[in-house]
Design an enzyme around this catalytic site. Structure first.
Site, PDB file in Angstrom:
ATOM      1  N   LYS A   1      72.955  73.938  45.134  1.00  0.00           N
ATOM      2  CA  LYS A   1      72.784  74.714  46.547  1.00  0.00           C
ATOM      3  C   LYS A   1      74.045  75.155  46.862  1.00  0.00           C
ATOM      4  O   LYS A   1      75.091  74.296  46.846  1.00  0.00           O
ATOM      5  CB  LYS A   1      72.497  73.444  47.440  1.00  0.00           C
ATOM      6  CG  LYS A   1      72.348  73.835  49.087  1.00  0.00           C
ATOM      7  CD  LYS A   1      71.724  72.585  49.675  1.00  0.00           C
ATOM      8  CE  LYS A   1      71.851  72.888  51.245  1.00  0.00           C
ATOM      9  NZ  LYS A   1      72.584  72.014  51.895  1.00  0.00           N
TER      10      LYS A   1
ATOM     11  N   HIS B   1      78.337  60.580  52.911  1.00  0.00           N
ATOM     12  CA  HIS B   1      79.505  61.450  52.994  1.00  0.00           C
ATOM     13  C   HIS B   1      79.006  62.712  53.831  1.00  0.00           C
ATOM     14  O   HIS B   1      77.731  62.739  54.398  1.00  0.00           O
ATOM     15  CB  HIS B   1      79.779  62.088  51.704  1.00  0.00           C
ATOM     16  CG  HIS B   1      78.448  62.570  50.876  1.00  0.00           C
ATOM     17  ND1 HIS B   1      77.620  61.669  50.134  1.00  0.00           N
ATOM     18  CD2 HIS B   1      78.030  63.964  50.575  1.00  0.00           C
ATOM     19  CE1 HIS B   1      76.841  62.567  49.681  1.00  0.00           C
ATOM     20  NE2 HIS B   1      76.987  63.822  49.816  1.00  0.00           N
TER      21      HIS B   1
ATOM     22  N   HIS C   1      75.151  61.697  55.114  1.00  0.00           N
ATOM     23  CA  HIS C   1      74.061  61.495  54.283  1.00  0.00           C
ATOM     24  C   HIS C   1      74.229  60.797  52.711  1.00  0.00           C
ATOM     25  O   HIS C   1      75.471  60.918  52.466  1.00  0.00           O
ATOM     26  CB  HIS C   1      73.127  62.538  54.213  1.00  0.00           C
ATOM     27  CG  HIS C   1      73.929  63.739  53.185  1.00  0.00           C
ATOM     28  ND1 HIS C   1      74.791  64.538  53.651  1.00  0.00           N
ATOM     29  CD2 HIS C   1      73.804  64.017  51.920  1.00  0.00           C
ATOM     30  CE1 HIS C   1      75.228  65.214  52.954  1.00  0.00           C
ATOM     31  NE2 HIS C   1      74.750  65.205  51.627  1.00  0.00           N
TER      32      HIS C   1
ATOM     33  N   ASP D   1      73.317  61.155  48.622  1.00  0.00           N
ATOM     34  CA  ASP D   1      72.429  62.192  47.890  1.00  0.00           C
ATOM     35  C   ASP D   1      71.289  61.352  47.147  1.00  0.00           C
ATOM     36  O   ASP D   1      71.277  60.256  46.827  1.00  0.00           O
ATOM     37  CB  ASP D   1      73.442  62.803  46.764  1.00  0.00           C
ATOM     38  CG  ASP D   1      74.288  63.927  47.320  1.00  0.00           C
ATOM     39  OD1 ASP D   1      74.051  64.194  48.644  1.00  0.00           O
ATOM     40  OD2 ASP D   1      75.282  64.301  46.522  1.00  0.00           O
TER      41      ASP D   1
END
Length: 365
Positions: free
Chosen positions: A228, A303, A247, A249
């Site tokens: 991404k 993060h 969020h 990962d």
């Protein structure tokens, strides 16, 4: 009047489509950002100038792990390197990797190709537009308001699967610039080899066989590398927005390359800590998948990404993900004892993603 209404509706739809890209908003000359991009009050108190934040020397700093000794013949050198990596995975779950074995030249090629893709006119990029509503997630896109508060993030992105080779959809890969495909393909291959090295150190760190974690996340055939490219345009009111909201990962591991513009923050010991820009480093996150398998011994850290007024920030995140349905993710039996019961219920990777989306929606209501 109905005609007028229809026309007006058509115009609104067109404007919405054009403005769906944050880059278009940014370059339109606006001085105030649309309300959908303004973060809630409780978040705003912690959003400061990212350039000032990056200069701060006091307080905890993201660890830098020198991988030069990771496969050294010298047992002492090798053990020291592995111990440092394990410590960072336990305490932080994120680190700068240096001397990781991927050449500066290749990383530069990846950065140049990604930048050139985003530098193209909007109509060129739109040829690669994804369509989240129909499940076509690969391609060029912007965050849809899929959270309960309808908030948006100050970023556009380009997302596609880069490894294994036979699972790639080459029709998604940008034709321009011409080096995009060769540079990205080579980088993905090198990252995949680096992932194996890291997973073997993390396995040994848990007292497991060296290849255990690699097997548990799908091995060479099933572990997917999804890239991404996050494009964060200049923001007229960076103190009100976020490039990416807080969020963790979902991946096993995430590797991040960036264009040396600060933005990444980690929630460590109840405070937001800004990652410094370390030349030629790759930032690596432990994702939820490894946190689950290790029963919480390795951390998947919260993060987020800040934006700024002066510089475009671009980051290349590669998520190493287990297959969606084939593997049941749960703490490994060796990680579970009477004193340390399983912290996570068994779920497939797809179920884990669903669970997180549902939980996020509840939190934001």
């Amino acid at each position: 009047s109905r005609n007028k209404r229809e026309k007006r509706k058509g115009r609104v739809t067109m404007v919405a489509t054009v403005n769906a890209r944050v880059e278009s908003l940014s370059s339109s000359g606006i001085h105030t950002i649309p309300k959908e991009y303004v973060r809630p009050k409780e978040e705003l108190t912690s959003i400061n100038n990212i350039f000032e934040e990056e200069k701060k020397e006091e307080g905890p700093q993201l660890p830098t792990i020198d991988l030069k000794g990771i496969s050294s013949e010298d047992k002492e050198v090798r053990e020291k390197c592995r111990e440092e990596l394990k410590k960072a995975a336990v305490e932080w779950g994120v680190m700068h990797l240096v001397n990781h074995g991927i050449s500066e030249e290749l990383m530069d090629r990846v950065r140049v190709a990604g930048r050139q893709f985003f530098d193209q006119p909007m109509e060129e990029k739109e040829k690669y537009a994804n369509d989240q509503a129909t499940g076509k997630i690969q391609g060029y896109g912007s965050k849809l308001a899929n959270n309960a508060s309808g908030q948006l993030e100050w970023e556009d992105y380009f997302f596609h699967l880069v490894f294994p080779e036979e699972k790639r959809d080459m029709s998604i890969w940008p034709k321009t610039p011409s080096d995009y495909t060769p540079a990205t393909a080579e980088y993905a291959k090198e990252l995949r080899a680096l992932a194996t090295k890291i997973l073997s150190v993390l396995s040994l760190g848990l007292g497991l066989e060296e290849d255990r974690l690699e097997k548990e996340v799908g091995g060479m055939d099933e572990l997917l590398l999804q890239m991404k490219i996050n494009y964060y345009p200049k923001c007229p009111q960076p103190e009100l927005a976020l490039g990416v909201e807080a969020h963790t990962d979902v991946s096993a591991l995430t590797f991040i390359l960036h264009n040396m513009v600060p933005g990444l923050q980690l929630f460590y010991e109840n405070k937001w800590v800004t990652a410094k820009c370390v030349p030629n480093s790759i930032i690596m996150h432990i994702g939820d998948t490894i946190e689950i398998l290790s029963n919480g011994k390795y951390k998947s850290i919260l993060h987020r990404g800040l934006v700024n007024k002066e510089k475009v920030r671009i980051s290349w995140a590669v998520f190493c993900e287990p297959p969606k349905e084939k593997i049941i993710l749960k703490p490994l039996p060796e990680m579970v004892t009477e004193a340390e019961p399983p912290l996570f219920p068994p779920r497939t990777f797809a179920q884990h993603i669903e669970h997180k989306l549902f939980k996020d929606a509840l939190v934001k209501k």
